[in-house]
Design a protein around this motif. Structure first.
Motif, PDB file in Angstrom:
ATOM      1  N   GLN A  37     110.468 -88.240  44.552  1.00 29.67           N
ATOM      2  CA  GLN A  37     111.179 -89.444  44.966  1.00 29.67           C
ATOM      3  C   GLN A  37     112.263 -89.821  43.956  1.00 29.67           C
ATOM      4  O   GLN A  37     113.386 -90.178  44.338  1.00 29.67           O
ATOM      5  CB  GLN A  37     110.204 -90.616  45.141  1.00 29.67           C
ATOM      6  N   GLU A  38     111.928 -89.723  42.669  1.00 29.35           N
ATOM      7  CA  GLU A  38     112.909 -90.050  41.637  1.00 29.35           C
ATOM      8  C   GLU A  38     114.104 -89.094  41.686  1.00 29.35           C
ATOM      9  O   GLU A  38     115.261 -89.520  41.577  1.00 29.35           O
ATOM     10  CB  GLU A  38     112.246 -89.993  40.253  1.00 29.35           C
ATOM     11  N   ILE A  39     113.825 -87.794  41.846  1.00 32.16           N
ATOM     12  CA  ILE A  39     114.902 -86.808  41.907  1.00 32.16           C
ATOM     13  C   ILE A  39     115.768 -87.051  43.143  1.00 32.16           C
ATOM     14  O   ILE A  39     117.002 -87.002  43.071  1.00 32.16           O
ATOM     15  CB  ILE A  39     114.334 -85.375  41.919  1.00 32.16           C
ATOM     16  N   ARG A  40     115.128 -87.323  44.273  1.00 27.78           N
ATOM     17  CA  ARG A  40     115.880 -87.587  45.504  1.00 27.78           C
ATOM     18  C   ARG A  40     116.822 -88.772  45.327  1.00 27.78           C
ATOM     19  O   ARG A  40     117.985 -88.728  45.738  1.00 27.78           O
ATOM     20  CB  ARG A  40     114.903 -87.868  46.656  1.00 27.78           C
ATOM     21  N   GLN A  41     116.345 -89.813  44.703  1.00 34.44           N
ATOM     22  CA  GLN A  41     117.170 -91.004  44.495  1.00 34.44           C
ATOM     23  C   GLN A  41     118.300 -90.727  43.514  1.00 34.44           C
ATOM     24  O   GLN A  41     119.422 -91.224  43.683  1.00 34.44           O
ATOM     25  CB  GLN A  41     116.296 -92.158  43.995  1.00 34.44           C
TER      26      GLN A  41
ATOM     27  N   LYS B  30     106.808 -81.745  49.172  1.00 29.82           N
ATOM     28  CA  LYS B  30     106.840 -80.782  48.080  1.00 29.82           C
ATOM     29  C   LYS B  30     108.146 -80.017  47.938  1.00 29.82           C
ATOM     30  O   LYS B  30     108.323 -79.280  46.968  1.00 29.82           O
ATOM     31  CB  LYS B  30     105.689 -79.782  48.223  1.00 29.82           C
ATOM     32  N   SER B  31     109.059 -80.182  48.874  1.00 25.34           N
ATOM     33  CA  SER B  31     110.308 -79.421  48.811  1.00 25.34           C
ATOM     34  C   SER B  31     111.492 -80.283  49.227  1.00 25.34           C
ATOM     35  O   SER B  31     111.401 -81.095  50.152  1.00 25.34           O
ATOM     36  CB  SER B  31     110.241 -78.191  49.718  1.00 25.34           C
ATOM     37  N   LEU B  32     112.603 -80.066  48.534  1.00 26.52           N
ATOM     38  CA  LEU B  32     113.858 -80.746  48.830  1.00 26.52           C
ATOM     39  C   LEU B  32     114.942 -79.683  48.832  1.00 26.52           C
ATOM     40  O   LEU B  32     115.142 -78.991  47.834  1.00 26.52           O
ATOM     41  CB  LEU B  32     114.138 -81.799  47.753  1.00 26.52           C
ATOM     42  N   ILE B  33     115.639 -79.500  49.961  1.00 22.07           N
ATOM     43  CA  ILE B  33     116.617 -78.423  50.058  1.00 22.07           C
ATOM     44  C   ILE B  33     118.037 -78.958  50.234  1.00 22.07           C
ATOM     45  O   ILE B  33     118.239 -80.043  50.778  1.00 22.07           O
ATOM     46  CB  ILE B  33     116.289 -77.457  51.221  1.00 22.07           C
TER      47      ILE B  33
END
Length: 233
Positions: free
Chosen positions: A173-177, A190-193
């Motif tokens: 969540q922190e990385i996405r933000q 578990k994955s963000l592409i």
């Protein structure tokens, strides 16, 4: 100065593309183009043996050699060439996607769409977005658009950038933000592409540019495939 080639067997369509280009040039004051127009695939293929262009505006249905095959020949000699397709059919979306075309413009071409396609090639944003993080005591700063994907490994997250990867102690969540870009898509928790880095998508798997495969979430194929097309073209 950008060297640009227009190839369309219909002289009226080639003239319309040239007119759109002139309007684009005037609207972007500081840009300059050296433009050649071709009406047959043979003429263009002969020309590129001696001259490399930065941008190609290609019709799909030209003559015996269609625009997709011409684009493949161009990319074989110059991987950095930017291809923009102009066509009256959407039948070649997948082929254009596979060769990383900048845009796929359907005729009649709207000025807004044409300008958007050209901006993707010609306009360099002054303030590029970067992501800064710490891995093994070292601080790294990478362009956000270069990140292929992020995977969860317990309390750490693996960030893959090109042929490198880094381990960061953080939450997804922190990385996405922090990335804060709409072209990143969460495949579960578990994955963000990076949708711009998808090489191929089927109903079962998503293949990234480095060959990494992810499963398509159940019932999400249409949504994800439409988003891939949106951020590819």
């Amino acid at each position: 100065m950008f060297k640009l080639a227009i190839c369309d067997d219909e002289k009226s369509s080639a003239a319309e593309a040239a007119e759109l280009l002139e309007r684009y040039r005037k609207s972007r004051g500081n840009l300059d183009f050296e433009t050649d127009i071709f009406y047959t695939s043979i003429d263009l293929l002969t020309a590129i043996e001696k001259k490399a262009y930065d941008i190609y505006l290609l019709d799909i249905y030209i003559d015996k050699i269609n625009g997709i095959d011409i684009a493949k020949a161009i990319k074989k000699n110059n991987e950095d060439a930017h291809i923009i397709f102009m066509t009256s059919s959407n039948a070649f979306y997948k082929d254009a996607f596979r060769i990383h075309a900048v845009h796929y413009l359907e005729k009649p071409i709207l000025e807004e769409d044409f300008f958007d396609a050209m901006d993707r090639v010609c306009v360099v944003e002054e303030d590029n977005a970067y992501y800064t993080f710490r891995d093994s005591g070292e601080v790294h700063r990478v362009p956000v658009s270069d990140i292929l994907y992020v995977e969860s490994e317990d309390h750490y997250k693996r960030i893959v950038v090109g042929d490198e990867s880094f381990l960061v102690r953080s939450t997804m969540q922190e990385i996405r933000q922090e990335l804060n870009e709409p072209f990143f898509y969460e495949l579960g928790v578990k994955s963000l592409i990076n949708l711009k880095k998808v090489l191929k998508i089927t109903k079962d798997v998503i293949v990234m540019e480095d060959g990494k495969e992810f499963s398509v979430p159940r019932g999400k194929y249409r949504t994800v495939s439409e988003m891939v097309l949106k951020y590819t073209f």
